[in-house]
Write an enzyme that holds these catalytic residues in place. Structure first.
Site: not given
Ligand code: ARG
Length: 457
Positions: A155, A276, A282, A289
């Site tokens: 979980h 970024s 970043k 992804e």
């Protein structure tokens, strides 16, 4: 001029031409198409349907076309209808009369079925090689991280301590199954459709088993209608690739989490991260992804081919031309994802200290504290309750079970002795889990032996 122009009195409408043509994508088949034709004419000559002279002429013409396509001397004509028409037209223009005999006893229906199978066979092998490289990378990481402690989750809540090796081992098992699925598909599809003709075979005395053996198939197909209309193996392959992508996507999702500021379990290499345009701090996990995102395309191909096939009466129908762009895109996506994922994994660094600290917080040793009581004669249900109370107490004080004094332990249960600390130490929690499949390094070492054997086989 079309292969089939004879029966027609009008030129096709330009839009019809464009809508119908497959050359823009089936030109990928030029090698397979030529290889199939060489096998076909070799068989025709063996059967006395062509003379040896005709066979020699056709084969050397086809070999010339192959090398000229490869070296760029013969560009593939974008106005040809498909790769089959293109190769045949090029052959006729190069060698004349004999070239017109190439298509004897054959149809584009069995020809395209053959080309696709030859193509897919190689692509299955390429996918398998990429999976093997991924497994090799994983195995190295597993061997190096037998004692890299981390929390195991259920979980997405900390559950019990495991090791990075054990966690990665779960993915090793998944990708092993993916390989075995590919090998099943390859076995099942490896039958040669050539000689099925348009749908009903042919009256020429073909030796289909001979063609099959020249093209390294296990045998010839047994039903000519099925031969030209079977696309099951593409559906199976899409399903296997969808499963590979699902596995890569789950793994990507974990890496994205692990690489986040909150977790910091891993650090992705600069080469596999991007920045970024606005936020200078970043470093984003774009490759993970993208792999996660591209999974949708491969699922899409599976559903598209299934849907395209579901209403097609026997035998060949043009609907089936739609299989190509879908399967090509799915294969390219799966191959690209596997290759990049392996590179990303190989260069990823584990932050062992942070992972260990995380495993020590969150009461991942609560089960072990209960097991301690059970080993001292307390029934498990009571032990569960006692440790639950201790956890509540710790939560209130903002400490972990390891920080409790013996007096605090004994205030809840007199069964606790000084050896409780060792019993719930991270090291003990992991090292004592030595049933087959558990994270204990001693049992994992045996599993690793097996992994090594499986990779060699
Ligand atoms: N381009 C076609 C395909 O991809 C080849 C087979 C054409 N056969 C036909 N009868 N039109 O399926």
């Amino acid at each position: 001029m079309k292969l089939w122009g004879g029966r027609f009195t009008k030129e096709e409408n330009a839009l019809v031409n464009q809508f119908n043509a497959s050359i823009s994508f089936d030109q990928r088949f030029y090698r397979q198409d030529i290889r199939g034709s060489i096998a076909h004419v070799s068989m025709l000559a063996k059967q006395g349907i062509l003379t040896d002279g005709e066979k020699e002429q056709i084969i050397s013409g086809l070999e010339g076309i192959l090398s000229d396509v490869e070296n760029g001397a013969l560009p593939i004509d974008p106005d040809a209808e498909d790769i089959h028409s293109f190769v045949e037209a090029a052959l006729i223009s190069r060698i004349g009369g004999a070239g017109k005999k190439l298509h004897t006893g054959r149809s584009r229906n069995d020809q395209v079925a053959l080309d696709m199978k030859l193509y897919i066979r190689d692509e299955i092998d390429a996918l398998d090689t990429l999976l093997k490289e991924l497994l090799q990378t994983l195995l190295t990481l597993i061997e190096d991280n037998l004692e890299t402690y981390m929390p195991g989750f259920t979980h997405l809540q900390k559950a019990q301590p495991v090791t990075a090796a054990h966690h990665l081992g779960a993915y090793f098992e998944m990708f092993l199954r993916d390989r075995s699925r590919l090998s099943d598909i390859r076995k099942r599809m490896n039958t040669c459709p050539l000689g099925a003709g348009a749908l009903a075979g042919t009256t020429y005395p073909l030796d289909r088993e001979y063609t099959a053996s020249l093209l390294e198939f296990d045998c010839a197909t047994r039903n000519s209608m099925d031969s030209v209309s079977d696309r099951d193996y593409l559906i199976e392959l899409c399903s296997a690739m969808a499963t590979i992508m699902m596995h890569l996507s789950r793994f990507s999702e974990e890496i994205i989490l692990w690489n986040s500021n909150e977790y910091q379990f891993v650090e992705l290499d600069d080469a596999y991260s991007t920045g970024s345009s606005i936020m200078p701090q970043k470093k984003n996990p774009d490759i993970a992804e993208l792999v996660r995102g591209k999974t949708g395309r491969v699922y899409g191909a599976l559903i598209s081919i299934l849907t395209t096939m579901k209403g097609i009466p026997l035998a060949y129908n043009k609907d089936m031309q739609e299989d190509k762009e879908l399967i090509f895109d799915a294969i390219d996506t799966a191959k690209g994802s596997l290759a990049l994922f392996t590179g990303m994994l190989a260069t990823m660094k584990f932050n062992r200290g942070i992972m260990k600290k995380s495993a020590m917080n969150g009461f991942t040793n609560a089960t072990d504290a209960a097991d301690y009581l059970v080993n001292h004669g307390v029934p498990f249900r009571d032990a569960h309750g006692i440790v639950g109370r201790l956890v509540l107490y710790c939560l209130d004080k903002g400490i972990s079970l390891d920080d409790l004094s013996l007096e605090e332990y004994r205030a809840v249960s007199p069964v606790f002795e000084n050896d409780i600390y060792e019993a719930i130490s991270l090291k003990t929690c992991v090292e004592k889990r030595i049933t087959l499949g558990a994270p204990g390094p001693s049992v994992m070492k045996k599993v690793i032996e097996e992994y090594r054997r499986l990779l060699k086989a």
